[in-house]
Design an enzyme around this catalytic site. Sequence first.
Site, PDB file in Angstrom:
ATOM      1  N   GLY A 225      36.739 -83.356 -49.589  1.00  0.00           N
ATOM      2  CA  GLY A 225      37.906 -83.393 -48.699  1.00  0.00           C
ATOM      3  C   GLY A 225      37.794 -84.529 -47.698  1.00  0.00           C
TER       4      GLY A 225
ATOM      5  N   ASP B 208      33.120 -72.511 -56.831  1.00  0.00           N
ATOM      6  CA  ASP B 208      33.955 -71.954 -55.774  1.00  0.00           C
ATOM      7  C   ASP B 208      33.028 -71.165 -54.849  1.00  0.00           C
ATOM      8  OD1 ASP B 208      35.815 -70.129 -54.360  1.00  0.00           O
ATOM      9  OD2 ASP B 208      37.284 -71.047 -55.704  1.00  0.00           O
TER      10      ASP B 208
ATOM     11  N   ALA C 143      37.148 -74.877 -46.955  1.00  0.00           N
ATOM     12  CA  ALA C 143      37.950 -74.054 -46.028  1.00  0.00           C
ATOM     13  C   ALA C 143      39.323 -73.782 -46.608  1.00  0.00           C
ATOM     14  CB  ALA C 143      38.104 -74.773 -44.688  1.00  0.00           C
TER      15      ALA C 143
ATOM     16  N   THR D  78      35.438 -74.708 -36.284  1.00  0.00           N
ATOM     17  CA  THR D  78      36.671 -75.190 -35.664  1.00  0.00           C
ATOM     18  C   THR D  78      36.833 -74.749 -34.214  1.00  0.00           C
ATOM     19  OG1 THR D  78      39.089 -74.935 -35.809  1.00  0.00           O
ATOM     20  CG2 THR D  78      37.789 -73.129 -36.684  1.00  0.00           C
ATOM     21  N   ASP D  79      37.620 -75.501 -33.468  1.00  0.00           N
ATOM     22  CA  ASP D  79      38.014 -75.120 -32.106  1.00  0.00           C
ATOM     23  C   ASP D  79      38.922 -73.878 -32.116  1.00  0.00           C
ATOM     24  OD1 ASP D  79      39.920 -76.729 -33.463  1.00  0.00           O
ATOM     25  OD2 ASP D  79      40.951 -77.181 -31.598  1.00  0.00           O
TER      26      ASP D  79
ATOM     27  N   TYR E 200      43.226 -67.537 -39.196  1.00  0.00           N
ATOM     28  CA  TYR E 200      42.299 -68.632 -39.517  1.00  0.00           C
ATOM     29  C   TYR E 200      41.108 -68.614 -38.552  1.00  0.00           C
ATOM     30  CZ  TYR E 200      40.460 -73.416 -39.577  1.00  0.00           C
ATOM     31  OH  TYR E 200      39.636 -74.512 -39.615  1.00  0.00           O
TER      32      TYR E 200
ATOM     33  N   LYS F 228      37.132 -67.863 -39.365  1.00  0.00           N
ATOM     34  CA  LYS F 228      36.066 -68.841 -39.121  1.00  0.00           C
ATOM     35  C   LYS F 228      35.029 -68.283 -38.141  1.00  0.00           C
ATOM     36  CE  LYS F 228      36.052 -72.862 -40.425  1.00  0.00           C
ATOM     37  NZ  LYS F 228      35.620 -73.581 -41.678  1.00  0.00           N
TER      38      LYS F 228
HETATM   39  N1  LIG Z   1      41.366 -80.499 -40.652  1.00  0.00           N
HETATM   40  C1  LIG Z   1      41.249 -80.137 -39.374  1.00  0.00           C
HETATM   41  O1  LIG Z   1      42.062 -80.508 -38.509  1.00  0.00           O
HETATM   42  C2  LIG Z   1      40.075 -79.276 -38.946  1.00  0.00           C
HETATM   43  C3  LIG Z   1      39.898 -78.993 -37.591  1.00  0.00           C
HETATM   44  C4  LIG Z   1      38.774 -78.261 -37.201  1.00  0.00           C
HETATM   45  C5  LIG Z   1      37.849 -77.844 -38.143  1.00  0.00           C
HETATM   46  N2  LIG Z   1      38.075 -78.103 -39.459  1.00  0.00           N
HETATM   47  C6  LIG Z   1      37.098 -77.644 -40.451  1.00  0.00           C
HETATM   48  O2  LIG Z   1      36.486 -78.789 -40.979  1.00  0.00           O
HETATM   49  C7  LIG Z   1      36.127 -78.576 -42.343  1.00  0.00           C
HETATM   50  C8  LIG Z   1      36.554 -79.762 -43.192  1.00  0.00           C
HETATM   51  O3  LIG Z   1      37.932 -79.991 -43.008  1.00  0.00           O
HETATM   52  P1  LIG Z   1      38.680 -81.074 -43.911  1.00  0.00           P
HETATM   53  O4  LIG Z   1      39.881 -81.507 -43.151  1.00  0.00           O
HETATM   54  O5  LIG Z   1      37.712 -82.075 -44.407  1.00  0.00           O
HETATM   55  O6  LIG Z   1      39.127 -80.124 -45.117  1.00  0.00           O
HETATM   56  P2  LIG Z   1      39.757 -80.524 -46.531  1.00  0.00           P
HETATM   57  O7  LIG Z   1      40.084 -81.969 -46.588  1.00  0.00           O
HETATM   58  O8  LIG Z   1      40.833 -79.530 -46.805  1.00  0.00           O
HETATM   59  O9  LIG Z   1      38.535 -80.292 -47.524  1.00  0.00           O
HETATM   60  C9  LIG Z   1      38.108 -79.005 -47.859  1.00  0.00           C
HETATM   61  C10 LIG Z   1      37.351 -79.082 -49.139  1.00  0.00           C
HETATM   62  O10 LIG Z   1      36.971 -77.748 -49.478  1.00  0.00           O
HETATM   63  C11 LIG Z   1      37.274 -77.507 -50.855  1.00  0.00           C
HETATM   64  N3  LIG Z   1      37.503 -76.092 -51.022  1.00  0.00           N
HETATM   65  C12 LIG Z   1      38.541 -75.345 -50.587  1.00  0.00           C
HETATM   66  N4  LIG Z   1      38.383 -74.067 -50.949  1.00  0.00           N
HETATM   67  C13 LIG Z   1      37.216 -74.003 -51.625  1.00  0.00           C
HETATM   68  C14 LIG Z   1      36.504 -72.964 -52.265  1.00  0.00           C
HETATM   69  N5  LIG Z   1      36.974 -71.716 -52.283  1.00  0.00           N
HETATM   70  N6  LIG Z   1      35.324 -73.257 -52.868  1.00  0.00           N
HETATM   71  C15 LIG Z   1      34.838 -74.514 -52.857  1.00  0.00           C
HETATM   72  N7  LIG Z   1      35.460 -75.549 -52.278  1.00  0.00           N
HETATM   73  C16 LIG Z   1      36.641 -75.290 -51.675  1.00  0.00           C
HETATM   74  C17 LIG Z   1      38.484 -78.359 -51.128  1.00  0.00           C
HETATM   75  O11 LIG Z   1      38.615 -78.583 -52.517  1.00  0.00           O
HETATM   76  P3  LIG Z   1      40.066 -78.827 -53.175  1.00  0.00           P
HETATM   77  O12 LIG Z   1      40.549 -80.121 -52.622  1.00  0.00           O
HETATM   78  O13 LIG Z   1      39.784 -78.840 -54.629  1.00  0.00           O
HETATM   79  O14 LIG Z   1      40.912 -77.673 -52.739  1.00  0.00           O
HETATM   80  C18 LIG Z   1      38.121 -79.619 -50.337  1.00  0.00           C
HETATM   81  O15 LIG Z   1      37.250 -80.429 -51.083  1.00  0.00           O
HETATM   82  C19 LIG Z   1      36.708 -77.212 -42.720  1.00  0.00           C
HETATM   83  O16 LIG Z   1      35.667 -76.272 -42.674  1.00  0.00           O
HETATM   84  C20 LIG Z   1      37.709 -76.903 -41.629  1.00  0.00           C
HETATM   85  O17 LIG Z   1      37.790 -75.512 -41.371  1.00  0.00           O
HETATM   86  C21 LIG Z   1      39.150 -78.836 -39.882  1.00  0.00           C
END
Ligand SMILES: NC(=O)c1ccc[n+]([C@@H]2O[C@H](COP(=O)([O-])OP(=O)(O)OC[C@H]3O[C@@H](n4cnc5c(N)ncnc54)[C@H](OP(=O)(O)O)[C@@H]3O)[C@@H](O)[C@H]2O)c1
Length: 292
Positions: free
Chosen positions: A10, A35, A59, A100-101, A124, A128
């Site tokens: 991601g 998964d 996530a 996450t925040d 959510y 978390k």
């Molecule tokens: N984005 C934000 O603004 C934000 C803010 C605060 C914290 N976070 C946290 O930061 C982390 C990374 O965020 P990101 O933006 O990089 O997320 P992302 O781009 O959505 O990447 C998530 C990755 O997890 C994979 N995934 C989803 N469900 C899965 C499962 N059941 N088993 C295995 N892999 C799975 C996805 O694969 P697919 O692409 O194949 O679905 C993707 O590769 C997350 O933990 C999120 O909660 C994010």
Amino acid sequence: MRLLAFGGWGQLGSDLADVSEGRVELIRPRRSETDVTDPDRVEAVVTSTRPDVVLDAAAFHKVELCEQDPARSFAVNALGPLHVARSARRAGARYVFVSTDYVFDGAVSTGYREDDPPTPVNVYGISKAAGERAVGLACPDSLVVRGSGLFGHAGSSGKGGNFVETMLSKARAGDAISVVDDQIFSPTSTRDMAERILLLLERSVPPGIYHVANSGTCSWYRFARTIFELAGLEANLSPRQAVDEAVRRPKNSVLLDTRSAALGLPTARSWQDALRWYLSVDRPVLPAGGPG
Ligand SMILES: NC(=O)c1ccc[n+]([C@@H]2O[C@H](COP(=O)([O-])OP(=O)(O)OC[C@H]3O[C@@H](n4cnc5c(N)ncnc54)[C@H](OP(=O)(O)O)[C@@H]3O)[C@@H](O)[C@H]2O)c1
């Protein structure tokens, strides 16, 4: 160091791959191969790869969908990390859980320290927070790494893009753009977050919670305004209040980093500097993605 990263393709995972080059042996199974909700599969991959560190950035984090589907939210954001943490402990590996925040309610205007108790206001955030608690219990050698409002060149796979690109494409299309001005946070560059995670691991920091957002704070409106200023774009932008939102979000989820100085780690650069760097790099056209 051999680092096994679930959710590694991601937004954060892509930057983790970049910063790992020549430094860390990074293994990133795709979701289609492993998964995190499948404990047997997780165990098999952890056992066969023999990592020093296992990281979980997987996530389910579209907050509206989490609200509609708490079961899936808990399966991916709480039980998944529990499975991964248990396998990491059995393999004798450190474990890093990306959080996450949104584990905070935002009622505190001064921001949140690492040891403030979670007070989430939506499914959510609750899932978390449950994940954080589960991994700390299941694998004592765990780091919980919290970020806020992530932006990275790959765009969020789960959210379908990122806020920066959404703003740029709306401005280029000449759309009227209205953005909430009463939700304050600490924008987090996934490049900086990935770099910080490696630094924490390389320095063998103690287990516990780490806040790794960029320095400084802003509302989503101010973030949008700065995006346009730095990109040199005219935009039809106006502030709005977060009323009648389908899902509650924290009003002030600023993540205070109270640990780096004591550990001799540098302060994170400002979100403005991180944003300036982000905009200076040639990048692919991403689909739109929303706040939080
Ligand atoms: N984005 C934000 O603004 C934000 C803010 C605060 C914290 N976070 C946290 O930061 C982390 C990374 O965020 P990101 O933006 O990089 O997320 P992302 O781009 O959505 O990447 C998530 C990755 O997890 C994979 N995934 C989803 N469900 C899965 C499962 N059941 N088993 C295995 N892999 C799975 C996805 O694969 P697919 O692409 O194949 O679905 C993707 O590769 C997350 O933990 C999120 O909660 C994010």
